[in-house]
Design a protein around this motif. Structure first.
Motif, PDB file in Angstrom:
ATOM      1  N   ASN A 242     -33.106  10.751  14.019  1.00 22.15           N
ATOM      2  CA  ASN A 242     -31.774  10.855  14.601  1.00 22.15           C
ATOM      3  C   ASN A 242     -31.815  11.036  16.108  1.00 22.15           C
ATOM      4  O   ASN A 242     -30.961  10.514  16.825  1.00 22.15           O
ATOM      5  CB  ASN A 242     -31.017  12.028  13.978  1.00 22.15           C
ATOM      6  CG  ASN A 242     -30.518  11.733  12.583  1.00 22.15           C
ATOM      7  OD1 ASN A 242     -31.168  11.017  11.823  1.00 22.15           O
ATOM      8  ND2 ASN A 242     -29.374  12.301  12.224  1.00 22.15           N
ATOM      9  N   ALA A 243     -32.797  11.813  16.612  1.00 15.22           N
ATOM     10  CA  ALA A 243     -32.769  12.146  18.035  1.00 15.22           C
ATOM     11  C   ALA A 243     -34.136  12.289  18.675  1.00 15.22           C
ATOM     12  O   ALA A 243     -34.243  12.194  19.899  1.00 15.22           O
ATOM     13  CB  ALA A 243     -31.991  13.460  18.239  1.00 15.22           C
ATOM     14  N   PRO A 279     -35.691   6.959  19.552  1.00 16.74           N
ATOM     15  CA  PRO A 279     -34.950   6.553  18.367  1.00 16.74           C
ATOM     16  C   PRO A 279     -34.465   5.108  18.447  1.00 16.74           C
ATOM     17  O   PRO A 279     -33.925   4.682  19.467  1.00 16.74           O
ATOM     18  CB  PRO A 279     -33.778   7.538  18.331  1.00 16.74           C
ATOM     19  CG  PRO A 279     -34.320   8.774  18.960  1.00 16.74           C
ATOM     20  CD  PRO A 279     -35.211   8.271  20.065  1.00 16.74           C
ATOM     21  N   ALA A 280     -34.700   4.364  17.381  1.00 14.75           N
ATOM     22  CA  ALA A 280     -34.305   2.959  17.190  1.00 14.75           C
ATOM     23  C   ALA A 280     -35.263   1.962  17.816  1.00 14.75           C
ATOM     24  O   ALA A 280     -35.171   0.762  17.536  1.00 14.75           O
ATOM     25  CB  ALA A 280     -32.882   2.684  17.684  1.00 14.75           C
ATOM     26  N   GLU A 281     -36.195   2.404  18.652  1.00 12.17           N
ATOM     27  CA  GLU A 281     -37.168   1.463  19.219  1.00 12.17           C
ATOM     28  C   GLU A 281     -38.180   1.046  18.160  1.00 12.17           C
ATOM     29  O   GLU A 281     -38.507   1.801  17.245  1.00 12.17           O
ATOM     30  CB  GLU A 281     -37.916   2.094  20.394  1.00 12.17           C
ATOM     31  CG  GLU A 281     -37.118   2.154  21.684  1.00 12.17           C
ATOM     32  CD  GLU A 281     -37.989   2.558  22.861  1.00 12.17           C
ATOM     33  OE1 GLU A 281     -38.029   1.803  23.847  1.00 12.17           O
ATOM     34  OE2 GLU A 281     -38.626   3.637  22.805  1.00 12.17           O
ATOM     35  N   ARG A 282     -38.694  -0.171  18.326  1.00  8.24           N
ATOM     36  CA  ARG A 282     -39.804  -0.658  17.506  1.00  8.24           C
ATOM     37  C   ARG A 282     -40.899  -1.174  18.438  1.00  8.24           C
ATOM     38  O   ARG A 282     -40.619  -1.817  19.444  1.00  8.24           O
ATOM     39  CB  ARG A 282     -39.379  -1.818  16.591  1.00  8.24           C
ATOM     40  CG  ARG A 282     -38.470  -1.400  15.453  1.00  8.24           C
ATOM     41  CD  ARG A 282     -37.003  -1.461  15.826  1.00  8.24           C
ATOM     42  NE  ARG A 282     -36.560  -2.806  16.110  1.00  8.24           N
ATOM     43  CZ  ARG A 282     -35.565  -3.102  16.951  1.00  8.24           C
ATOM     44  NH1 ARG A 282     -34.946  -2.147  17.620  1.00  8.24           N
ATOM     45  NH2 ARG A 282     -35.195  -4.368  17.132  1.00  8.24           N
ATOM     46  N   HIS A 404     -31.249   9.636  27.155  1.00 13.99           N
ATOM     47  CA  HIS A 404     -30.565   9.006  26.030  1.00 13.99           C
ATOM     48  C   HIS A 404     -31.164   7.629  25.735  1.00 13.99           C
ATOM     49  O   HIS A 404     -31.354   6.827  26.667  1.00 13.99           O
ATOM     50  CB  HIS A 404     -29.083   8.809  26.335  1.00 13.99           C
ATOM     51  CG  HIS A 404     -28.324  10.070  26.574  1.00 13.99           C
ATOM     52  ND1 HIS A 404     -27.789  10.815  25.565  1.00 13.99           N
ATOM     53  CD2 HIS A 404     -28.030  10.719  27.733  1.00 13.99           C
ATOM     54  CE1 HIS A 404     -27.177  11.882  26.075  1.00 13.99           C
ATOM     55  NE2 HIS A 404     -27.316  11.845  27.389  1.00 13.99           N
ATOM     56  N   PRO A 405     -31.448   7.305  24.472  1.00 20.50           N
ATOM     57  CA  PRO A 405     -31.801   5.930  24.112  1.00 20.50           C
ATOM     58  C   PRO A 405     -30.527   5.093  24.019  1.00 20.50           C
ATOM     59  O   PRO A 405     -29.618   5.410  23.252  1.00 20.50           O
ATOM     60  CB  PRO A 405     -32.475   6.088  22.743  1.00 20.50           C
ATOM     61  CG  PRO A 405     -31.885   7.348  22.171  1.00 20.50           C
ATOM     62  CD  PRO A 405     -31.519   8.232  23.328  1.00 20.50           C
ATOM     63  N   PHE A 406     -30.442   4.037  24.806  1.00 22.62           N
ATOM     64  CA  PHE A 406     -29.219   3.236  24.919  1.00 22.62           C
ATOM     65  C   PHE A 406     -29.425   1.902  24.213  1.00 22.62           C
ATOM     66  O   PHE A 406     -30.398   1.194  24.480  1.00 22.62           O
ATOM     67  CB  PHE A 406     -28.880   3.019  26.389  1.00 22.62           C
ATOM     68  CG  PHE A 406     -27.565   2.332  26.627  1.00 22.62           C
ATOM     69  CD1 PHE A 406     -26.370   3.003  26.459  1.00 22.62           C
ATOM     70  CD2 PHE A 406     -27.529   0.996  27.027  1.00 22.62           C
ATOM     71  CE1 PHE A 406     -25.149   2.371  26.699  1.00 22.62           C
ATOM     72  CE2 PHE A 406     -26.324   0.350  27.262  1.00 22.62           C
ATOM     73  CZ  PHE A 406     -25.123   1.050  27.091  1.00 22.62           C
ATOM     74  N   HIS A 407     -28.482   1.557  23.329  1.00 21.39           N
ATOM     75  CA  HIS A 407     -28.579   0.339  22.514  1.00 21.39           C
ATOM     76  C   HIS A 407     -27.337  -0.516  22.712  1.00 21.39           C
ATOM     77  O   HIS A 407     -26.219   0.006  22.759  1.00 21.39           O
ATOM     78  CB  HIS A 407     -28.721   0.733  21.043  1.00 21.39           C
ATOM     79  CG  HIS A 407     -28.617  -0.407  20.076  1.00 21.39           C
ATOM     80  ND1 HIS A 407     -29.362  -1.569  20.183  1.00 21.39           N
ATOM     81  CD2 HIS A 407     -27.848  -0.572  18.953  1.00 21.39           C
ATOM     82  CE1 HIS A 407     -29.067  -2.379  19.195  1.00 21.39           C
ATOM     83  NE2 HIS A 407     -28.150  -1.807  18.433  1.00 21.39           N
ATOM     84  N   ILE A 408     -27.538  -1.827  22.816  1.00 22.94           N
ATOM     85  CA  ILE A 408     -26.435  -2.780  22.901  1.00 22.94           C
ATOM     86  C   ILE A 408     -26.525  -3.706  21.692  1.00 22.94           C
ATOM     87  O   ILE A 408     -27.574  -4.301  21.437  1.00 22.94           O
ATOM     88  CB  ILE A 408     -26.487  -3.623  24.187  1.00 22.94           C
ATOM     89  CG1 ILE A 408     -26.625  -2.734  25.426  1.00 22.94           C
ATOM     90  CG2 ILE A 408     -25.222  -4.486  24.299  1.00 22.94           C
ATOM     91  CD1 ILE A 408     -26.790  -3.523  26.719  1.00 22.94           C
ATOM     92  N   HIS A 461     -28.315   6.109  21.068  1.00 27.55           N
ATOM     93  CA  HIS A 461     -28.839   6.091  19.698  1.00 27.55           C
ATOM     94  C   HIS A 461     -29.362   7.454  19.248  1.00 27.55           C
ATOM     95  O   HIS A 461     -30.065   7.544  18.237  1.00 27.55           O
ATOM     96  CB  HIS A 461     -29.913   5.022  19.521  1.00 27.55           C
ATOM     97  CG  HIS A 461     -29.786   4.285  18.220  1.00 27.55           C
ATOM     98  ND1 HIS A 461     -30.165   4.840  17.008  1.00 27.55           N
ATOM     99  CD2 HIS A 461     -29.303   3.056  17.930  1.00 27.55           C
ATOM    100  CE1 HIS A 461     -29.940   3.977  16.045  1.00 27.55           C
ATOM    101  NE2 HIS A 461     -29.411   2.876  16.572  1.00 27.55           N
ATOM    102  N   ILE A 462     -29.029   8.527  19.985  1.00 25.67           N
ATOM    103  CA  ILE A 462     -29.064   9.852  19.368  1.00 25.67           C
ATOM    104  C   ILE A 462     -27.839   9.870  18.465  1.00 25.67           C
ATOM    105  O   ILE A 462     -26.698   9.840  18.946  1.00 25.67           O
ATOM    106  CB  ILE A 462     -29.017  10.971  20.420  1.00 25.67           C
ATOM    107  CG1 ILE A 462     -30.295  10.945  21.268  1.00 25.67           C
ATOM    108  CG2 ILE A 462     -28.831  12.335  19.761  1.00 25.67           C
ATOM    109  CD1 ILE A 462     -30.304  11.948  22.402  1.00 25.67           C
TER     110      ILE A 462
END
Length: 477
Positions: A242-243, A279-282, A404-408, A461-462
């Motif tokens: 989550n974070a 978070p959310a990175e691969r 912050h992890p930022f996702h578009i 993406h937190i």
């Protein structure tokens, strides 16, 4: 504005109020085999894949049955292999007692197929999007994006990988035997009560910092063991927490090579000894086990945890080489053809500030929405940005306090700078999520249509921040 030194001091003082700053000692070595998510090959199923979202019994800790969420299984979900140029019909049945969605994170598809909060699947209903796969080989994933409940649904177990195949891995001579030398690693942190059941505190401290658990799991298991060939092994690593950020390395300090990030292969392998993954990175790693000795993958403390803390080192899992298994032995010198970012093509620049107003208010700062972007909290009925399809823009994103992890959604982008510096080589490929310590610039090209009734999201993406309002919407026509 409160500076970061004052912030860290204040957060350290508030840690005792409930923020889990310290993890327990690293778990003892175990012989629990690494669970490998089932591989569903879409082509082998006539490009029709069915997922059932349901609550299921699952045993995370030996002898302690618990309840979890899973897609067509007790927890997490299968890995779905799809191929470029093909269309895949997904049938997602919701067997929960509440609404859910499934977001195809990393897929470049129109917004009405994206699975964002506007695409809720009601209890007992089935959603049937047809996904046209038209992007390079990469590791994507899928997870809920339910309005104000994404954090809880991901925490209790929903998530799975999507493996996009265009033949590149075979041409590059990379390991490709799924579950043997091509291994998915889904890393998450969790908390358990004395009966081995998942616990989740959605209180103010969790919302402010994002959930950070005391126990780290890989593919739903604690400190598992993977038997691997005594040669090169490809690890597809997803941070599905989550974070929490992880700073991955091996106890014996062996190097590894990064071959791919969110959007696919890098131009060439990048040699590293440690890797921060948000978070959310691969990231896809090549690790050499030809020395035939066991190796322990560990994480050091999250370098972006507000109040510091965490165990000095925490064991994630162990790899045990098996000489009887055939192995790939050659690391390719080059991979994808990636052009340098051309900022002259940008039609405009946009600025976004990720606001941690809740944290500021707790320390006597100005009041505002708890979590916001450009001081506006998420509103499903409001379009924040209107874009032109086919145009390229520079987006500058600033983190007001925390990293912050930022996702578009709906794009892959190129990172131009992080905190004013050129990104590290392993961050110079195609990305859809970037960790923003203070500021980051991305070159983004918008190719997919997004309508007002199905806008695309951009957000932190937190997951607790996303649910609390650190998210915006854009349309593209």
């Amino acid at each position: 504005m409160i500076n970061r030194r004052q912030l860290v001091s204040a957060l350290a003082a508030t840690a005792a109020a409930g923020f889990p700053c310290h993890s327990p000692a690293a778990p003892a070595a175990s012989e629990t085999p690494l669970p490998i998510p089932e591989l569903l090959d879409a082509r082998a199923q006539g490009n029709a894949v069915r997922l059932v979202a349901a609550k299921n019994p699952h045993t995370f800790l030996p002898g302690h049955p618990a309840q979890a969420y899973g897609y067509s299984g007790s927890v997490l979900g299968p890995a779905i292999r799809v191929r470029r140029g093909e269309e895949v019909e997904m049938a997602v049945e919701n067997k929960l007692d509440r609404g859910t969605t499934v977001h195809w994170h990393g897929l470049i598809i129109p917004s009405h197929l994206d699975g964002a909060p506007h695409d809720t699947i009601a209890p007992g209903q089935t959603w049937r999007p047809v996904l046209k796969i038209d992007q390079p080989e990469a590791t994507a994933w899928f997870h809920p994006h339910t309005h104000r409940e994404t954090a809880r649904q991901v925490y209790f177990g929903f998530g799975g990988l999507m493996l996009i195949d265009d033949g590149s891995g075979e041409r590059f001579g990379l390991p490709r035997s799924y579950g043997i030398d091509d291994i998915p690693l889904i890393i998450q942190d969790r908390n358990f009560d004395s009966n081995g059941r998942l616990t989740y505190d959605a209180g103010p401290m969790t919302v402010m910092h994002g959930f950070r658990g005391h126990t780290i799991m890989v593919n739903g298991a604690v400190a598992p063991v993977a038997k691997v060939p005594a040669g090169l092994v490809r690890l597809r690593v997803l941070n599905a927490s989550n974070a929490r950020n992880y700073n991955l390395s091996f106890v014996d300090q062996r190097n590894f090579h990064i071959i791919a990030s969110d959007g696919g292969y890098l131009a060439a392998p990048v040699k590293l000894a440690e890797l921060v993954i948000a978070p959310a990175e691969r990231f896809e790693l090549l690790v050499d086990f030809s020395d035939k000795t066991s190796a322990v993958l560990q994480t050091t403390p999250d370098p972006f945890t507000p109040a510091g803390g965490g165990a000095d080192f925490e064991r994630l899992m162990t790899f045990k080489p098996d000489e009887t298994k055939s192995a790939v032995t050659t690391i390719p010198k080059s991979l994808a053809a990636i052009e340098a970012p051309d900022t002259s093509k940008a039609a405009r620049r946009r600025n976004f500030v990720l606001n941690d107003h809740m944290m500021g208010m707790m320390m006597g700062g100005p009041r505002g929405p708890a979590m916001a972007i450009n001081s506006r909290s998420f509103d499903m009925g409001r379009v924040d940005v209107r874009l032109r399809q086919g145009e390229t823009e520079i987006w500058q994103v600033e983190s007001e306090m925390l990293a912050h992890p930022f996702h578009i959604h709906g794009v892959q982008f190129r990172v131009l700078s992080i905190d004013g510096r050129k990104p590290a080589p392993h961050l110079q490929g195609w990305k859809d999520t970037v960790l923003v310590p203070r500021a980051a610039e991305m070159l983004v090209r918008f190719t997919q249509q997004a309508t007002p009734d199905h806008p695309f999201m951009y957000h932190c993406h937190i997951l607790e921040h996303e649910d609390a309002g650190m998210m915006g919407q854009y349309v593209c026509a």
